[in-house]
Design a protein around this motif. Structure first.
Motif, PDB file in Angstrom:
ATOM      1  N   THR A 225      38.288  39.553  49.427  1.00 61.91           N
ATOM      2  CA  THR A 225      39.379  40.511  49.470  1.00 61.91           C
ATOM      3  C   THR A 225      39.380  41.424  48.242  1.00 61.91           C
ATOM      4  O   THR A 225      38.818  41.085  47.196  1.00 61.91           O
ATOM      5  CB  THR A 225      40.733  39.796  49.562  1.00 61.91           C
ATOM      6  N   ALA A 226      40.041  42.555  48.374  1.00 61.23           N
ATOM      7  CA  ALA A 226      40.153  43.507  47.274  1.00 61.23           C
ATOM      8  C   ALA A 226      40.974  42.919  46.137  1.00 61.23           C
ATOM      9  O   ALA A 226      41.906  42.150  46.357  1.00 61.23           O
ATOM     10  CB  ALA A 226      40.799  44.799  47.767  1.00 61.23           C
ATOM     11  N   GLY A 227      40.596  43.284  44.909  1.00 62.06           N
ATOM     12  CA  GLY A 227      41.363  42.877  43.739  1.00 62.06           C
ATOM     13  C   GLY A 227      40.819  41.689  42.995  1.00 62.06           C
ATOM     14  O   GLY A 227      41.200  41.448  41.847  1.00 62.06           O
TER      15      GLY A 227
ATOM     16  N   SER B  21      37.620  39.185  41.344  1.00 58.65           N
ATOM     17  CA  SER B  21      36.569  39.477  40.374  1.00 58.65           C
ATOM     18  C   SER B  21      35.326  40.056  41.040  1.00 58.65           C
ATOM     19  O   SER B  21      34.689  40.969  40.493  1.00 58.65           O
ATOM     20  CB  SER B  21      36.208  38.215  39.580  1.00 58.65           C
TER      21      SER B  21
ATOM     22  N   ASP C 112      35.188  41.833  43.842  1.00 57.38           N
ATOM     23  CA  ASP C 112      35.518  43.200  44.238  1.00 57.38           C
ATOM     24  C   ASP C 112      35.510  44.142  43.037  1.00 57.38           C
ATOM     25  O   ASP C 112      34.936  45.232  43.089  1.00 57.38           O
ATOM     26  CB  ASP C 112      36.897  43.210  44.902  1.00 57.38           C
ATOM     27  N   THR C 113      36.107  43.710  41.938  1.00 56.26           N
ATOM     28  CA  THR C 113      36.174  44.567  40.739  1.00 56.26           C
ATOM     29  C   THR C 113      34.786  44.821  40.179  1.00 56.26           C
ATOM     30  O   THR C 113      34.445  45.950  39.812  1.00 56.26           O
ATOM     31  CB  THR C 113      37.070  43.924  39.665  1.00 56.26           C
TER      32      THR C 113
ATOM     33  N   ARG D 269      32.982  47.362  42.328  1.00 56.22           N
ATOM     34  CA  ARG D 269      33.452  48.744  42.151  1.00 56.22           C
ATOM     35  C   ARG D 269      32.957  49.350  40.832  1.00 56.22           C
ATOM     36  O   ARG D 269      32.638  50.536  40.766  1.00 56.22           O
ATOM     37  CB  ARG D 269      34.979  48.784  42.254  1.00 56.22           C
TER      38      ARG D 269
ATOM     39  N   ASN E  56      35.386  45.946  51.858  1.00 54.95           N
ATOM     40  CA  ASN E  56      35.726  44.523  51.821  1.00 54.95           C
ATOM     41  C   ASN E  56      35.704  43.946  53.235  1.00 54.95           C
ATOM     42  O   ASN E  56      36.418  44.429  54.124  1.00 54.95           O
ATOM     43  CB  ASN E  56      37.108  44.312  51.214  1.00 54.95           C
TER      44      ASN E  56
END
Length: 317
Positions: A33-35, A37, A39-40, A43, A61
């Motif tokens: 899911t977004a948000g 570690s 995902d970050t 990005r 995601n």
């Protein structure tokens, strides 16, 4: 991020068959899911890579089933380099031993690079009368099966790190799985459980305000984020090593020149001072590797966690 205009003076536009990669937007699939570690990190890398590839990279995601939903999507994607995956070892090295996958774990992918590594911290609730790994192990041995530990779920890296610790120290604790890393940490903070492996960057603020004790880190070397915290290996648990490891994977059959182009872009991103600083600020260590090094590492991880799952009799049922 807007695409960088193509360079002028390169002659006539090539045909589709002669298209120079990349000629359009790329997609980086994050199977969580977004948000979080993963995902970050994705990005941060996508932003820098899009600049040196001169094309946008969209982060998509696709979470679910311990990361295998995103893996399955990339495995079925066209092997043209435009879709790639930021994978974690909880999916590519642990999940294959616990569930039936909708794809072939090794054959479905071409490895690009081991990207980065995140240390875990052995944390205990402050009510535990222990301050070192040795004291902790003595406490657990005196209460076999009574001390509770949390995890992000059965088969998660936080779960298997604790199973590895128990296997190496011949201790027993009671597993309390939660639905995700955040609820697992909250359970520990609330005293619902007494022990957990937590990402170091997550644990340190709670250590500072006295809500958790951090006894040791899971990697082979001390972390620059907390030089005063010893490793478990130097604290008497010989050979202990566990971490969340991130890798870039492509659909199997992706042409070698495209693999090389993406590898060069990733290597440049990991060497960029600003990008590197942003990754380290997340509590993640940039790594980078060749495809061959990733392949060898992948084999070792599969063997290591498969053995722990077998010895500790871990099942999803």
């Amino acid at each position: 991020m807007a695409a960088v205009p193509a360079l002028a003076g390169l002659g006539s536009r090539p045909s589709a068959a002669q298209e120079v990669f990349p000629a359009r937007t790329l997609t980086l699939v994050v199977p969580w899911t977004a948000g979080g570690s993963t995902d970050t990190l994705g990005r941060v890398l996508a932003q820098t890579m899009s600049m040196n590839l001169h094309q946008p990279i969209v982060v998509e995601n696709r979470s679910g089933a311990s990361g295998t939903v995103g893996h399955g999507f990339v495995a079925r994607s066209k092997p043209d380099g435009y879709t790639f995956l930021l994978a974690t070892n909880s999916t590519y090295a642990m999940a294959p031993h616990l569930m039936t996958l909708p794809y072939e774990n090794r054959a479905a992918f071409t490895g690009l690079s081991l990207v980065a590594r995140s240390a875990q911290a052995l944390c205990v609730h402050p009510s535990m009368p222990v301050n070192t790994v040795a004291e902790f192990l003595a406490y657990v041995r005196a209460r076999p099966g009574d001390v509770t530990f949390s995890s992000a779920g059965i088969g998660a890296s936080s779960h298997l790190a604790t199973e590895l610790l128990m296997a190496k120290t011949r201790t027993q604790m009671l597993h309390v799985p939660y639905r995700g890393g955040a609820p697992s940490v909250q359970g520990l903070l609330a005293g619902e459980v007494k022990v957990s492996f937590v990402d170091l960057v997550t644990a340190l603020p709670f250590r500072q305000d006295g809500r958790l004790k951090v006894l040791g880190v899971s990697t082979t070397a001390r972390s620059d984020l907390a030089r005063d915290v010893p490793t478990l290996a130097e604290s008497g648990v010989a050979g202990f090593e566990s971490s969340t490891d991130f890798a870039f994977l492509l659909p199997a059959g992706t042409p070698a020149p495209i693999v090389q182009k993406l590898s060069t872009s990733l290597r440049s991103a990991l060497q960029d001072p600003e990008t590197k600083a942003r990754i380290i600020a997340l509590g993640i260590e940039p790594v980078g590797s060749t495809a061959a090094e990733l392949d060898a590492y992948w084999t070792r991880e599969l063997d290591k966690w498969g053995e722990i799952i077998r010895v500790q009799h871990i099942t999803l049922g």
